[in-house]
Design a protein around this motif. Structure first.
Motif, PDB file in Angstrom:
ATOM      1  N   THR A  78     -37.974 -26.961  25.075  1.00 27.63           N
ATOM      2  CA  THR A  78     -38.452 -25.686  24.555  1.00 27.63           C
ATOM      3  C   THR A  78     -39.256 -25.899  23.272  1.00 27.63           C
ATOM      4  OG1 THR A  78     -36.523 -24.567  25.482  1.00 27.63           O
ATOM      5  CG2 THR A  78     -37.775 -23.375  23.826  1.00 27.63           C
ATOM      6  N   VAL A  79     -40.331 -25.125  23.148  1.00 21.82           N
ATOM      7  CA  VAL A  79     -41.102 -25.085  21.910  1.00 21.82           C
ATOM      8  C   VAL A  79     -41.009 -23.658  21.367  1.00 21.82           C
ATOM      9  CG1 VAL A  79     -43.280 -24.592  23.090  1.00 21.82           C
ATOM     10  CG2 VAL A  79     -43.310 -25.629  20.820  1.00 21.82           C
ATOM     11  N   PHE A  80     -40.988 -23.564  20.043  1.00 26.87           N
ATOM     12  CA  PHE A  80     -40.807 -22.279  19.384  1.00 26.87           C
ATOM     13  C   PHE A  80     -41.985 -21.987  18.455  1.00 26.87           C
ATOM     14  CE2 PHE A  80     -36.492 -22.013  20.805  1.00 26.87           C
ATOM     15  CZ  PHE A  80     -36.007 -23.318  20.791  1.00 26.87           C
ATOM     16  N   LEU A  81     -42.191 -20.704  18.201  1.00 26.85           N
ATOM     17  CA  LEU A  81     -43.129 -20.281  17.172  1.00 26.85           C
ATOM     18  C   LEU A  81     -42.449 -19.197  16.351  1.00 26.85           C
ATOM     19  CD1 LEU A  81     -46.018 -20.735  16.078  1.00 26.85           C
ATOM     20  CD2 LEU A  81     -46.689 -18.696  17.379  1.00 26.85           C
ATOM     21  N   GLN A  82     -42.040 -19.566  15.137  1.00 26.61           N
ATOM     22  CA  GLN A  82     -41.449 -18.605  14.213  1.00 26.61           C
ATOM     23  C   GLN A  82     -42.587 -17.944  13.453  1.00 26.61           C
ATOM     24  OE1 GLN A  82     -38.138 -17.663  13.684  1.00 26.61           O
ATOM     25  NE2 GLN A  82     -39.065 -16.093  12.374  1.00 26.61           N
ATOM     26  N   MET A  83     -42.677 -16.627  13.555  1.00 25.93           N
ATOM     27  CA  MET A  83     -43.770 -15.884  12.939  1.00 25.93           C
ATOM     28  C   MET A  83     -43.203 -14.942  11.893  1.00 25.93           C
ATOM     29  SD  MET A  83     -46.093 -15.095  16.309  1.00 25.93           S
ATOM     30  CE  MET A  83     -44.936 -13.880  16.962  1.00 25.93           C
ATOM     31  N   ASN A  84     -43.564 -15.163  10.647  1.00 28.18           N
ATOM     32  CA  ASN A  84     -43.102 -14.343   9.535  1.00 28.18           C
ATOM     33  C   ASN A  84     -44.274 -13.628   8.883  1.00 28.18           C
ATOM     34  OD1 ASN A  84     -40.478 -15.375   9.932  1.00 28.18           O
ATOM     35  ND2 ASN A  84     -40.863 -17.082   8.535  1.00 28.18           N
ATOM     36  N   SER A  85     -43.958 -12.631   8.084  1.00 31.13           N
ATOM     37  CA  SER A  85     -44.988 -11.876   7.355  1.00 31.13           C
ATOM     38  C   SER A  85     -46.113 -11.439   8.292  1.00 31.13           C
ATOM     39  CB  SER A  85     -45.561 -12.726   6.210  1.00 31.13           C
ATOM     40  OG  SER A  85     -44.541 -13.134   5.336  1.00 31.13           O
ATOM     41  N   LEU A  86     -45.723 -10.868   9.397  1.00 30.09           N
ATOM     42  CA  LEU A  86     -46.702 -10.509  10.432  1.00 30.09           C
ATOM     43  C   LEU A  86     -47.641  -9.406   9.966  1.00 30.09           C
ATOM     44  CD1 LEU A  86     -44.316 -10.843  13.454  1.00 30.09           C
ATOM     45  CD2 LEU A  86     -46.509 -12.029  13.228  1.00 30.09           C
ATOM     46  N   LYS A  87     -48.878  -9.512  10.444  1.00 30.37           N
ATOM     47  CA  LYS A  87     -49.933  -8.573  10.087  1.00 30.37           C
ATOM     48  C   LYS A  87     -50.473  -7.910  11.354  1.00 30.37           C
ATOM     49  CE  LYS A  87     -51.458 -11.786   6.470  1.00 30.37           C
ATOM     50  NZ  LYS A  87     -52.601 -12.571   5.942  1.00 30.37           N
ATOM     51  N   PRO A  88     -51.065  -6.734  11.229  1.00 29.58           N
ATOM     52  CA  PRO A  88     -51.647  -6.097  12.424  1.00 29.58           C
ATOM     53  C   PRO A  88     -52.659  -6.996  13.134  1.00 29.58           C
ATOM     54  CG  PRO A  88     -51.474  -4.504  10.652  1.00 29.58           C
ATOM     55  CD  PRO A  88     -51.081  -5.834  10.070  1.00 29.58           C
ATOM     56  N   GLU A  89     -53.367  -7.817  12.381  1.00 24.13           N
ATOM     57  CA  GLU A  89     -54.351  -8.710  13.004  1.00 24.13           C
ATOM     58  C   GLU A  89     -53.722  -9.854  13.788  1.00 24.13           C
ATOM     59  OE1 GLU A  89     -54.236  -7.728   9.794  1.00 24.13           O
ATOM     60  OE2 GLU A  89     -54.863  -9.348   8.439  1.00 24.13           O
ATOM     61  N   ASP A  90     -52.411  -9.990  13.728  1.00 23.26           N
ATOM     62  CA  ASP A  90     -51.707 -10.966  14.572  1.00 23.26           C
ATOM     63  C   ASP A  90     -51.458 -10.420  15.973  1.00 23.26           C
ATOM     64  OD1 ASP A  90     -49.752 -11.835  11.701  1.00 23.26           O
ATOM     65  OD2 ASP A  90     -51.424 -12.985  12.545  1.00 23.26           O
ATOM     66  N   THR A  91     -51.760  -9.154  16.196  1.00 28.90           N
ATOM     67  CA  THR A  91     -51.566  -8.555  17.510  1.00 28.90           C
ATOM     68  C   THR A  91     -52.419  -9.268  18.557  1.00 28.90           C
ATOM     69  OG1 THR A  91     -51.010  -6.380  16.614  1.00 28.90           O
ATOM     70  CG2 THR A  91     -51.866  -6.456  18.865  1.00 28.90           C
ATOM     71  N   ALA A  92     -51.759  -9.744  19.609  1.00 31.33           N
ATOM     72  CA  ALA A  92     -52.442 -10.508  20.655  1.00 31.33           C
ATOM     73  C   ALA A  92     -51.435 -10.854  21.739  1.00 31.33           C
ATOM     74  CB  ALA A  92     -53.044 -11.794  20.080  1.00 31.33           C
ATOM     75  N   VAL A  93     -51.952 -11.372  22.832  1.00 30.04           N
ATOM     76  CA  VAL A  93     -51.108 -12.054  23.802  1.00 30.04           C
ATOM     77  C   VAL A  93     -51.017 -13.512  23.358  1.00 30.04           C
ATOM     78  CG1 VAL A  93     -50.782 -12.753  26.195  1.00 30.04           C
ATOM     79  CG2 VAL A  93     -51.770 -10.503  25.663  1.00 30.04           C
ATOM     80  N   TYR A  94     -49.809 -14.001  23.230  1.00 33.85           N
ATOM     81  CA  TYR A  94     -49.573 -15.371  22.785  1.00 33.85           C
ATOM     82  C   TYR A  94     -49.252 -16.253  23.994  1.00 33.85           C
ATOM     83  CZ  TYR A  94     -49.759 -14.102  17.899  1.00 33.85           C
ATOM     84  OH  TYR A  94     -50.191 -13.686  16.650  1.00 33.85           O
ATOM     85  N   TYR A  95     -49.949 -17.380  24.059  1.00 34.62           N
ATOM     86  CA  TYR A  95     -49.810 -18.302  25.174  1.00 34.62           C
ATOM     87  C   TYR A  95     -49.303 -19.659  24.693  1.00 34.62           C
ATOM     88  CZ  TYR A  95     -52.829 -15.051  27.739  1.00 34.62           C
ATOM     89  OH  TYR A  95     -53.364 -13.947  28.332  1.00 34.62           O
ATOM     90  N   CYS A  96     -48.422 -20.214  25.462  1.00 32.55           N
ATOM     91  CA  CYS A  96     -47.976 -21.585  25.295  1.00 32.55           C
ATOM     92  C   CYS A  96     -48.844 -22.473  26.180  1.00 32.55           C
ATOM     93  CB  CYS A  96     -46.506 -21.650  25.712  1.00 32.55           C
ATOM     94  SG  CYS A  96     -45.765 -23.258  25.735  1.00 32.55           S
ATOM     95  N   ALA A  97     -49.155 -23.666  25.707  1.00 27.27           N
ATOM     96  CA  ALA A  97     -49.958 -24.594  26.496  1.00 27.27           C
ATOM     97  C   ALA A  97     -49.474 -26.021  26.242  1.00 27.27           C
ATOM     98  CB  ALA A  97     -51.435 -24.466  26.143  1.00 27.27           C
ATOM     99  N   ALA A  98     -49.833 -26.905  27.163  1.00 25.79           N
ATOM    100  CA  ALA A  98     -49.395 -28.296  27.066  1.00 25.79           C
ATOM    101  C   ALA A  98     -50.527 -29.241  27.434  1.00 25.79           C
ATOM    102  CB  ALA A  98     -48.199 -28.531  27.989  1.00 25.79           C
ATOM    103  N   ARG A  99     -50.520 -30.394  26.775  1.00 27.94           N
ATOM    104  CA  ARG A  99     -51.491 -31.455  27.064  1.00 27.94           C
ATOM    105  C   ARG A  99     -50.740 -32.775  27.019  1.00 27.94           C
ATOM    106  NH1 ARG A  99     -57.095 -32.547  26.777  1.00 27.94           N
ATOM    107  NH2 ARG A  99     -57.651 -34.512  25.764  1.00 27.94           N
ATOM    108  N   PRO A 100     -50.982 -33.655  27.965  1.00 29.85           N
ATOM    109  CA  PRO A 100     -50.296 -34.956  27.919  1.00 29.85           C
ATOM    110  C   PRO A 100     -50.533 -35.639  26.579  1.00 29.85           C
ATOM    111  CG  PRO A 100     -51.413 -34.679  30.015  1.00 29.85           C
ATOM    112  CD  PRO A 100     -51.837 -33.531  29.138  1.00 29.85           C
ATOM    113  N   ALA A 101     -49.490 -36.145  25.987  1.00 31.86           N
ATOM    114  CA  ALA A 101     -49.584 -36.728  24.653  1.00 31.86           C
ATOM    115  C   ALA A 101     -50.565 -37.895  24.598  1.00 31.86           C
ATOM    116  CB  ALA A 101     -48.205 -37.165  24.180  1.00 31.86           C
ATOM    117  N   TYR A 102     -50.644 -38.690  25.683  1.00 33.65           N
ATOM    118  CA  TYR A 102     -51.509 -39.875  25.665  1.00 33.65           C
ATOM    119  C   TYR A 102     -52.988 -39.508  25.628  1.00 33.65           C
ATOM    120  CZ  TYR A 102     -52.790 -39.315  30.607  1.00 33.65           C
ATOM    121  OH  TYR A 102     -53.284 -38.856  31.787  1.00 33.65           O
ATOM    122  N   ARG A 103     -53.322 -38.251  25.922  1.00 32.93           N
ATOM    123  CA  ARG A 103     -54.721 -37.827  25.949  1.00 32.93           C
ATOM    124  C   ARG A 103     -55.221 -37.367  24.582  1.00 32.93           C
ATOM    125  NH1 ARG A 103     -56.488 -34.084  30.683  1.00 32.93           N
ATOM    126  NH2 ARG A 103     -58.489 -34.912  29.940  1.00 32.93           N
TER     127      ARG A 103
END
Length: 125
Positions: A78-103
């Protein structure tokens, strides 16, 4: 291959906090550099944060630096994103993504092939 499922989005007031989670399955989680991107209506998908396979390197966009923290638990896949002091401009759809580490590390959405379905984050003023 890796499958990614985000959770934790919601509606909060400005100044509040949210913690997003992204659960991975498939190939060994420690093989992947993990990312968070976001996309607001009418805008392109933008880089938010990344964490390397071991958790020893992180990077953030200037717009979230000092407010957001990315972390990972390789034992829990699992990967986490702790978001504090949120602002209206942070409004969005948030996506998780992955890339092979060796690349190596990239910052453009076009260079990533594995994505979750996204979770909506809405910040009210």
């Amino acid at each position: 291959q890796v499958q990614l499922v985000e959770s934790g989005g919601g509606l909060v007031q400005a100044g509040g906090s949210l913690r997003l989670s992204c659960a991975a399955s498939g190939r060994a989680f420690s093989d992947w550099t993990m990312y968070w991107f976001r996309q607001a209506p009418g805008k392109e998908r933008e880089f938010v944060a990344l964490i390397n396979w071991s958790g020893t390197r992180t990077d953030y966009s200037d717009s979230v630096k000092g407010r957001f923290t990315i972390s990972r638990d390789n034992g829990a896949n699992t990967v986490f994103l702790q978001m504090n002091s949120l602002k209206p401009e942070d409004t969005a759809v948030y996506y998780c993504a992955a890339r092979p580490a060796y690349r190596g590390i990239v910052y453009a959405a076009k260079d990533l092939n594995f994505w979750g379905q996204g979770t909506q984050v809405t910040i009210s003023s």
